[in-house]
Design an enzyme around this catalytic site. Structure first.
Site, PDB file in Angstrom:
ATOM      1  CG  HIS A  49      -0.323  -0.101   2.545  1.00 17.40           C
ATOM      2  ND1 HIS A  49      -0.801  -0.913   3.558  1.00 17.40           N
ATOM      3  CD2 HIS A  49       0.762   0.521   3.070  1.00 17.40           C
ATOM      4  CE1 HIS A  49      -0.041  -0.776   4.619  1.00 17.40           C
ATOM      5  NE2 HIS A  49       0.920   0.104   4.361  1.00 17.40           N
ATOM      6  CG  HIS A 106       0.111   3.837   7.977  1.00 17.46           C
ATOM      7  ND1 HIS A 106      -0.863   3.102   7.363  1.00 17.46           N
ATOM      8  CD2 HIS A 106       1.278   3.212   7.684  1.00 17.46           C
ATOM      9  CE1 HIS A 106      -0.317   2.084   6.719  1.00 17.46           C
ATOM     10  NE2 HIS A 106       0.978   2.127   6.907  1.00 17.46           N
ATOM     11  CG  HIS A 140       8.096  -1.809   4.193  1.00 17.14           C
ATOM     12  ND1 HIS A 140       7.211  -2.830   4.412  1.00 17.14           N
ATOM     13  CD2 HIS A 140       7.394  -0.674   4.444  1.00 17.14           C
ATOM     14  CE1 HIS A 140       6.037  -2.343   4.778  1.00 17.14           C
ATOM     15  NE2 HIS A 140       6.109  -1.033   4.829  1.00 17.14           N
ATOM     16  CD  GLU A 185       2.724  -1.755   6.568  1.00 16.99           C
ATOM     17  OE1 GLU A 185       2.547  -0.579   6.918  1.00 16.99           O
ATOM     18  OE2 GLU A 185       3.016  -2.058   5.392  1.00 16.99           O
TER      19      GLU A 185
HETATM   20  C1  DHB Z   1       6.061   3.255   2.504  1.00 12.03           C
HETATM   21  C2  DHB Z   1       5.584   1.996   2.873  1.00 12.03           C
HETATM   22  C3  DHB Z   1       4.491   1.866   3.721  1.00 12.03           C
HETATM   23  O1  DHB Z   1       3.980   0.679   4.141  1.00 12.03           O
HETATM   24  C4  DHB Z   1       3.840   3.017   4.198  1.00 12.03           C
HETATM   25  O2  DHB Z   1       2.757   2.863   4.985  1.00 12.03           O
HETATM   26  C5  DHB Z   1       4.315   4.273   3.845  1.00 12.03           C
HETATM   27  C6  DHB Z   1       5.418   4.397   3.009  1.00 12.03           C
HETATM   28  C7  DHB Z   1       7.223   3.410   1.565  1.00 12.03           C
HETATM   29  O3  DHB Z   1       7.898   2.418   1.234  1.00 12.03           O
HETATM   30  O4  DHB Z   1       7.446   4.536   1.100  1.00 12.03           O
HETATM   31 FE    FE Z   2       2.393   0.945   5.636  1.00 12.02          FE
END
Ligand code: DHB
Ligand code: FE
Length: 286
Positions: free
Chosen positions: A12, A59, A192, A239
Site C-alpha cells: 500500500h 498509520h 520494509h 504489516e
Molecule cells: C512506505 C511503505 C508503507 O507501508 C507506508 O505505509 C508508507 C510508506 C514506503 O515504502 O514509502
Molecule cells: Fe504501511
C-alpha cells in the site's frame, strides 16, 4: 449464504497514488509493478465480489499513539479518507456494509476477540491505495468492511492471534445469511523498514519463504515472534500481520493463482498475490 471467493494481498505504498495521478504506469520504474495487477483485474472481473473485507493497519489518520486498538472493525455505511500529507489526491469515499460489519463484530466477540467497534472511521492509504490498484476505473464496485490491526505501537498482536482473527472472520462470513460474494484483502508488506539506521532494509529470501508458507502452511509462520519479524522483515515488515489475517479468513482449499514480486517500490518489497478459495466439498447426505 455468503461465500468467500478468494483473496488479494498487495502493498500500500503511498507513492503509488502519485504514480497513478501522474499516469506513470508505463514508466520503467513503475511498469513491472503495475503489470502485476493485470491478472488481479482479470480475476476481479471474473469473480465479481460484492464486498471486500480489508485487513489493514492505520498509520495515524484515524487512530494515533495515544489510543490505538489492537483490532478495530468498521461498522459504517461509508468510509472517508483525508489528506495524510503524502502529496497524493484524497480518495473518494467508499461505501460500507454496516449489517455485515455487525454480523462480523458479533461473531468476533462471541469468539472472545475484544474488538473496537467504529461507526465512524477514516481510512488511510492502507485501504485507498489497494482499492485504486484493484479497480483503476472511476467506480469501485464493492462495499468494504475495514478491519484494522495494530502494526504500529508495540506490543503488536502475534502472528498466531492474527491468523485466528482471520479464521473467526472467515467462519462468520460463511454464516452470513445473505447471498454475498466476499473477497478478503491483506494490505502492506512485504519486507520494509522506513526508520532508523536500517532504513531501506529488504529481505528477499524471507519474503519468498513467507509467500510460499502463507499458502501451504500458514501455521509455520506463527512460530516467529513479532520481534523475530522485525529483525527478519523490517520494522514495517510487520504489516504482514494483515496478510496472515487475510489468509486465515480463507477457510477452504487455498491456492495461489498469481504472484508478482518487485523490488523496490519506494522503500518496500512490493508483492501482489491472488489466492483462490475453493470451498470444501459438502459432505454427501447419507
Ligand atoms: C512506505 C511503505 C508503507 O507501508 C507506508 O505505509 C508508507 C510508506 C514506503 O515504502 O514509502
Ligand atoms: Fe504501511
Amino acid at each position: 449464504m455468503a461465500m468467500i471467493v478468494g483473496g488479494v494481498g498487495t502493498t500500500h505504498v503511498p507513492s503509488i497514488g502519485k504514480a497513478i495521478a501522474e499516469k506513470k504506469h508505463n514508466d520503467p520504474y513503475w511498469k513491472p509493478f503495475f503489470k502485476g495487477f493485470d491478472y488481479v483485474h482479470y480475476w476481479l472481473a471474473r469473480t465479481r465480489p460484492d464486498v471486500a473485507v480489508v485487513f489493514y493497519n492505520d498509520h495515524g489518520l484515524n487512530f494515533f499513539l495515544d489510543k490505538l486498538p489492537t483490532f478495530a472493525v468498521g461498522a459504517a455505511d461509508e468510509y472517508r479518507s483525508e489528506d495524510e500529507g503524502w502529496g497524493i489526491p484524497v480518495s473518494r469515499p467508499i461505501p460500507g456494509d454496516a449489517a455485515l460489519s455487525w454480523h462480523l463484530i458479533n461473531a468476533l466477540v462471541a469468539d472472545e476477540f475484544d474488538v473496537t467497534m467504529c461507526q465512524d472511521m477514516l481510512i488511510d492509504h492502507a485501504v485507498t491505495i489497494p482499492m485504486a490498484l484493484m479497480w483503476p476505473g472511476p467506480v469501485w464496485p464493492v462495499r468494504i468492511v475495514p478491519i484494522e490491526i495494530n502494526t504500529v505501537q508495540h506490543p503488536l498482536p502475534t502472528l498466531g492471534r492474527c491468523l485466528k482473527l482471520g479464521r473467526s472472520i472467515g467462519r462468520a462470513i460463511e454464516s452470513y445469511p445473505q447471498d454475498l460474494r466476499v473477497m478478503v484483502v491483506g494490505t502492506g508488506g512485504l519486507s520494509h523498514q522506513l526508520d532508523g539506521t536500517r532504513a531501506g532494509f529488504i529481505n528477499k529470501d524471507f519474503d519468498a519463504l513467507c509467500l510460499e508458507k502463507i499458502v501451504s502452511e500458514p501455521e509455520a509462520l506463527t512460530r516467529y515472534s513479532v520481534h523475530d519479524w522485525v529483525s527478519l522483515s523490517g520494522s514495517q515488515g510487520v504489516e504482514f500481520l494483515n496478510w496472515i489475517a487475510m489468509r486465515g479468513a480463507m477457510t477452504g482449499r487455498v491456492s495461489e493463482l498469481h504472484r508478482n514480486y518487485h523490488i523496490p517500490i519506494s522503500n518496500t518489497a512490493a508483492a501482489t498475490v491472488v489466492y483462490d478459495n475453493q470451498r470444501q466439498m459438502q459432505r454427501k447426505a447419507a
